[in-house]
Design an enzyme around this catalytic site. Structure first.
Site, mmCIF file in Angstrom:
data_model
loop_
_atom_site.group_PDB
_atom_site.id
_atom_site.type_symbol
_atom_site.label_atom_id
_atom_site.label_comp_id
_atom_site.label_asym_id
_atom_site.label_seq_id
_atom_site.Cartn_x
_atom_site.Cartn_y
_atom_site.Cartn_z
ATOM 1 N N TYR A 101 0.844 -1.188 0.000
ATOM 2 C CA TYR A 101 0.000 0.000 0.000
ATOM 3 C C TYR A 101 0.882 1.242 0.000
ATOM 4 C CZ TYR A 101 -3.227 3.651 1.403
ATOM 5 O OH TYR A 101 -3.959 4.802 1.438
ATOM 6 N N GLU A 189 -3.678 7.297 -3.924
ATOM 7 C CA GLU A 189 -3.542 5.974 -3.328
ATOM 8 C C GLU A 189 -3.218 4.941 -4.407
ATOM 9 O OE1 GLU A 189 -6.324 4.684 0.165
ATOM 10 O OE2 GLU A 189 -7.064 3.723 -1.647
#
Ligand code: GDP
Ligand code: MN
Length: 397
Positions: A101, A189
């Site tokens: 991530y 993101e």
């Protein structure tokens, strides 16, 4: 404004972040048109402005043209979290060895950017933050301060990367930060940032939320905004209707229709409703000096909404006078009729005239006013909000 994955990946590519080879199709015919020239396996991905598509069946790896068309048809038929799928992204499938991530967001308290990284990508980062906060690592960078590659390398070490992934990860972080600043992004993101079996790093998903207050200096983003969408997705039917009518309006998930005076009264009313245990179905602003026509349209938006069980109406008459307000309500009652119970209060400029209009109309057509409980200055506004919450409860059974 949230960008579609394929739009975000277009920008990723420009800023040097590796992305899979991609194509976008709008229907089955277009999908059929490209099915013969793809390098299988490919992944078919629903393009909707929400996450969790994987879980909802909106992401599927397929092995051949027949499977591509079958899955493409299925995914085009999906509605994910209320958003119908109207477009597909077709990408060369990745051989995934690990899912990381990487995100950047604004730390409003510190007035800095926060780069967030985790070894545990592919799942919602909020869930990781709750269950395994130690798996999340942060790097704070001043809004206009430089970012040094060694900072990114340290972050990569913290999430357990080694070898050439250290500088690879630090470089992608640098590119994402550059994109973030240059495009006035609020939230970026990559989830997951994939380590492939061959050992490369590549963005398998992409999320960008732009700052709408900066659209004036982001012509490319402004062009994308033309389709009419907001933070979490496309406008709802009602929001679109309200926009056509020129009424600032937002759907919320409660059951009390909010029929306020101005925006301030709307926000306050929202607070009151929550305080008394109710949930507003919308936010709305009448604007200054609304015409009876506009007020009637506002009420119609609420009365037509099946989610609304009761209506809370409140006007403090200033520039927008109570007599005009009363006329708008009466116009609505005569033209459409009110099917939901409404607790209504007005006070302030021209309230006597407003009450006179109400009283006179009620004498002529009492049945039109059956659903309305009317309050004036003698009843504090919070009691009226409380009454609206009770009415919604009674209506819900
Ligand atoms: P989201 O569920 O909306 O966040 O959609 P993602 O694009 O993140 O996809 C969800 C999951 O699908 C990822 O976490 C991966 O596990 C998987 N996935 C996405 N792309 C590929 C791919 O090219 N190959 C494989 N094998 N899995 C993929
Ligand atoms: Mn994802």
């Amino acid at each position: 404004m949230r960008l579609y994955e394929y739009e975000a990946k277009g920008f990723f590519g420009e800023f040097g972040i590796p992305v899979p080879k991609a194509r976008v199709v709008n229907d089955l015919e277009e999908l059929g048109g490209i099915s013969g020239e793809l390098d299988y396996p490919v992944v078919v991905k629903a393009q909707v402005l929400t996450g969790g598509r994987g879980k909802a069946g909106g992401v599927k790896v397929v092995m051949d043209p027949a499977e591509l068309l079958r899955e493409g048809e299925r995914i085009l038929g999906l509605t994910i979290k209320g958003f119908p799928v109207r477009r597909l992204l077709i990408e060369d499938a990745l051989d995934i060895s690990a899912e990381l991530y990487l995100g950047i967001t604004l730390d409003r308290a510190a007035y800095k950017l926060t780069i967030i990284a985790s070894r545990e990508g592919g799942v919602e980062i909020e869930r990781v933050a709750e269950q395994r906060p130690e798996a999340i690592h942060r790097l704070s960078v001043g809004i206009n301060e430089p970012y040094y590659i060694h900072q990114g390398v340290t972050l990569a070490q913290k999430i357990g990367l080694a070898g050439r992934h250290l500088t690879g990860f630090a470089a992608i972080t640098s590119h994402l930060l550059e994109l973030y600043r240059r495009l006035d992004v609020k939230m970026a993101e990559i989830n997951p940032l994939v380590i492939t079996v061959e050992g490369g790093l590549i963005a398998a998903d992409a999320r960008l939320n732009s700052d709408d207050d900066s659209l004036f200096r982001q012509p490319r983003l402004e062009a994308l905004a033309g389709g009419g969408r907001h933070e979490e997705g496309e406008l709802t039917e009602r929001e679109r209707r309200a926009r056509e009518l020129g009424i600032p309006y937002l759907d919320l998930d409660g059951d009390i229709g909010m029929f306020p005076g101005g925006a301030g009264f709307g926000i306050m009313g929202n607070d009151f409703i929550h305080y008394f245990g109710g949930r507003p179905a919308n936010f709305m602003d009448s604007g200054g000096g609304p015409t009876p026509e506009r007020l009637a349209n506002m009420l119609k938006l609420l009365d037509d909404n099946p989610q609304v069980k009761a209506i809370f109406g409140a006007r403090f008459g200033g520039v927008s006078r109570c007599d005009d307000f009363a006329r708008g309500v009466v116009k609505f009652l005569k033209e459409h009729g009110l099917s939901k119970p409404m607790a209504l209060r007005f006070t302030g400029n021209m309230w006597r005239e407003g009450v006179r209009i109400f009283t006179e109309e009620k004498e002529k057509n009492p049945e039109l006013f059956e659903k309305i409980e009317f309050f004036g200055i003698e009843t504090p506004i919070e009691n009226v909000a409380k009454r609206a919450v009770e009415l919604a409860r009674e209506a819900a059974g």
